[in-house]
Design a protein around this motif. Structure first.
Motif: not given
Length: 233
Positions: A76-93
């Protein structure tokens, strides 16, 4: 809404819950009106996904909880919403939590240019907000109390006027991160949802819900005072 905070009577309001075997349906969530604050737009892209078999393991039952949590029906969950590791460009700590309501994701920034990404439900139209906050307190199996305004609209909520104890049918779920600004509770939360069909939709009054297993994972890695950035939708 006054000065960016929901009125006191709006605290812990559940948005249009339905009846379910005598309980308020946890498909709807929390609270009040929208907050208009600025936030920084950021982007993430997936680097690894989760197979259905792995999802069944990750989202399996959690029997050792105070109230044992059942397995998620991952079909019942779209697989794109499963937990995963992604690349993420940010200035946040590293450690910062970023909510992207426009795409129904919550990110926890890691220390290697990546983020842990969780699927989420978010505020419905007219209740979305954006801005910077922080985790002011954390709760496990918190008590939920409907405000007077909700009880007036939905008399079935009156039975919980003195508080609904923690449990599987409690709208706050197994874990709650309470969001604060300038020492004041905003009345918004990131909470645990047991409704897989809510993930990827706007159903709440401004709060953000993760599947219970994802929320426990985030909760355990998110101390009080953690910065939370809610992006514009």
């Amino acid at each position: 809404m006054r000065n960016g905070h929901a009125d006191a009577g709006e605290m812990n309001e559940v948005a249009l819950p339905e009846r379910r075997e005598g309980f308020l349906n946890r498909r709807s969530l929390l609270v009040g009106s929208a907050v208009s604050l600025g936030a920084l737009g950021l982007a993430g892209c997936a680097t690894d996904g989760m197979s259905l078999a792995e999802a069944e393991r990750v989202y399996g039952p959690v029997p050792d909880e105070k109230f044992p949590i059942p397995a998620v029906d991952v079909t019942k969950v779209d697989p794109k919403y499963f937990r995963r590791t992604v690349r993420y460009d940010t200035r946040e700590a590293p450690g910062t939590v970023i909510v992207d309501p426009g795409n129904y994701y919550v990110y926890r920034i890691e220390d290697d240019g990546s983020a842990t990404r969780y699927g989420a439900n978010v505020g419905r139209d007219g209740f979305r907000w954006s801005g910077d906050a922080y985790v002011g307190r954390k709760s496990e199996w918190a008590t939920w109390t409907p405000p007077a305004e909700m009880i007036k609209r939905q008399p079935e909520a009156a039975k919980y006027a003195r508080g609904m104890p923690g449990g599987l049918d409690n709208p706050l779920g197994a874990r709650t991160l309470h969001l604060y600004q300038d020492g004041r509770y905003t009345l918004y939360t990131i909470y645990a949802s047991s409704d897989p069909e809510s993930i990827g939709s706007g159903i709440t009054s401004g709060c953000v819900g993760l599947l219970s297993q994802d929320m426990i994972h985030l909760y355990n890695r998110t101390p009080v005072k953690t910065k939370v950035v809610v992006l514009p939708a």
